[in-house]
Write a protein that holds these residues in place. Structure first.
Motif, PDB file in Angstrom:
ATOM      1  N   VAL A 153      -6.260  12.057  -2.664  1.00 38.98           N
ATOM      2  CA  VAL A 153      -6.161  10.735  -3.284  1.00 38.98           C
ATOM      3  C   VAL A 153      -5.180   9.870  -2.495  1.00 38.98           C
ATOM      4  N   PHE A 154      -4.092  10.473  -2.053  1.00 37.99           N
ATOM      5  CA  PHE A 154      -3.098   9.745  -1.259  1.00 37.99           C
ATOM      6  C   PHE A 154      -3.733   9.168   0.006  1.00 37.99           C
TER       7      PHE A 154
ATOM      8  N   CYS B 119       2.811   1.776  -3.318  1.00 37.87           N
ATOM      9  CA  CYS B 119       1.971   2.327  -4.380  1.00 37.87           C
ATOM     10  C   CYS B 119       1.573   3.773  -4.088  1.00 37.87           C
ATOM     11  N   ALA B 120       1.252   4.060  -2.824  1.00 37.71           N
ATOM     12  CA  ALA B 120       0.821   5.412  -2.461  1.00 37.71           C
ATOM     13  C   ALA B 120       1.926   6.433  -2.705  1.00 37.71           C
TER      14      ALA B 120
ATOM     15  N   GLY C  24      -6.031   0.789   1.429  1.00 35.08           N
ATOM     16  CA  GLY C  24      -5.008  -0.245   1.541  1.00 35.08           C
ATOM     17  C   GLY C  24      -4.924  -0.805   2.946  1.00 35.08           C
TER      18      GLY C  24
ATOM     19  N   ILE D 299      -7.051  -0.789  -6.099  1.00 33.02           N
ATOM     20  CA  ILE D 299      -7.496   0.230  -5.148  1.00 33.02           C
ATOM     21  C   ILE D 299      -7.982   1.519  -5.827  1.00 33.02           C
ATOM     22  N   PRO D 300      -7.290   2.037  -6.872  1.00 35.33           N
ATOM     23  CA  PRO D 300      -7.751   3.296  -7.479  1.00 35.33           C
ATOM     24  C   PRO D 300      -9.173   3.250  -8.035  1.00 35.33           C
TER      25      PRO D 300
ATOM     26  N   GLN E 209      -6.887   8.589   0.638  1.00 34.67           N
ATOM     27  CA  GLN E 209      -7.880   7.556   0.303  1.00 34.67           C
ATOM     28  C   GLN E 209      -7.182   6.241  -0.026  1.00 34.67           C
ATOM     29  N   PHE E 210      -6.087   6.332  -0.765  1.00 39.13           N
ATOM     30  CA  PHE E 210      -5.352   5.123  -1.146  1.00 39.13           C
ATOM     31  C   PHE E 210      -4.839   4.412   0.101  1.00 39.13           C
TER      32      PHE E 210
ATOM     33  N   LEU F 243      -1.947  -1.385  -7.310  1.00 41.00           N
ATOM     34  CA  LEU F 243      -1.955  -0.168  -8.114  1.00 41.00           C
ATOM     35  C   LEU F 243      -3.161  -0.113  -9.045  1.00 41.00           C
TER      36      LEU F 243
ATOM     37  N   THR G 206       0.826  -1.202   0.000  1.00 42.22           N
ATOM     38  CA  THR G 206       0.000   0.000   0.000  1.00 42.22           C
ATOM     39  C   THR G 206       0.864   1.257   0.000  1.00 42.22           C
TER      40      THR G 206
ATOM     41  N   ILE H 118     -11.420   5.063  -5.588  1.00 45.36           N
ATOM     42  CA  ILE H 118     -11.007   6.389  -5.141  1.00 45.36           C
ATOM     43  C   ILE H 118     -11.733   7.454  -5.963  1.00 45.36           C
TER      44      ILE H 118
END
Length: 206
Positions: free
Chosen positions: A145-146, A58-59, A153, A134-135, A148-149, A131, A55, A138
């Motif tokens: 966005v960060f 990717c974030a 995650g 998860i988006p 939420q990711f 990657l 998580t 969102i």
């Protein structure tokens, strides 16, 4: 921050993914069966920690860096497969020693936790899954966005850990019903070796 309907949809998708049979499910079941519910939970926590790591990778955008350098993916993949084969050989040797009447101590909870880490982190393609998956849940209009990711995650990791921990306890209960004879323990060691080899094979062929 995240619309309730989107979060509920996310939870439903995560549960569907978790109940689909796979290497992680097999690993926690055999860990619980071989080493008791604490062993199953230790394996589940190891898998969950890797989900948190993926998580964050990717974030922070590190997944793009790995994608840009496929040789890094290949190196991680082969190193992971090699380590899993090593674990499989260790399980088979342990089963052989027990079969010869040699008393051997079981691995510590920490060692089982590390095996959980290895079984999950050995597959770098899982980063790309995070990657891509998860988006979809969102909404940029709902805030950072960060954030939420990371939230999604962490939720995925928490749910996965609880689910896999329950599976580990289920494996322990099944082993208890089957009995704790030396023959059964040797069989469980061999079964876990097969699981490690299966995961390694998926990495090499995947």
């Amino acid at each position: 921050m995240i619309a309730p309907e989107s979060f509920l949809l996310f939870l439903g998708a995560v549960l569907i993914l978790l109940v689909t049979p796979g290497p992680n499910m097999a690993f926690v079941l055999t860990s619980g069966a071989a080493y008791g519910w604490r062993g199953g939970v230790a394996a589940a926590v190891g898998i969950g920690v890797v989900d948190l790591v993926f998580t964050l990778i990717c974030a922070f955008g590190l997944a793009g860096l790995l994608s840009a350098y496929p040789d890094m993916f290949e190196a991680i993949r082969w190193l992971g497969a090699g380590y899993l084969v090593y674990l499989a050989i260790a399980c088979i040797r342990s089963a052989g020693r027990k079969g010869a009447g040699v008393i051997e101590t079981e691995p510590s909870r920490w060692a089982i936790f590390v095996r959980g880490l290895a079984s999950n982190i050995a597959n770098p393609k899982a980063i790309l899954f995070f990657l891509v998956f998860i988006p979809q849940f969102i909404d940029a209009g709902q805030g950072s966005v960060f954030a939420q990711f990371v939230l999604l995650g962490c939720a995925l990791a928490a749910i996965g850990t609880l689910f896999h921990g329950a599976l580990g306890a289920l494996g322990a209960a099944g082993a208890a019903l089957a009995g704790q004879s030396a023959k059964t323990k040797r069989g469980l060691q061999v079964l876990q070796a097969a699981v490690f080899l299966l995961i390694a094979g998926r990495l090499v062929l995947g």
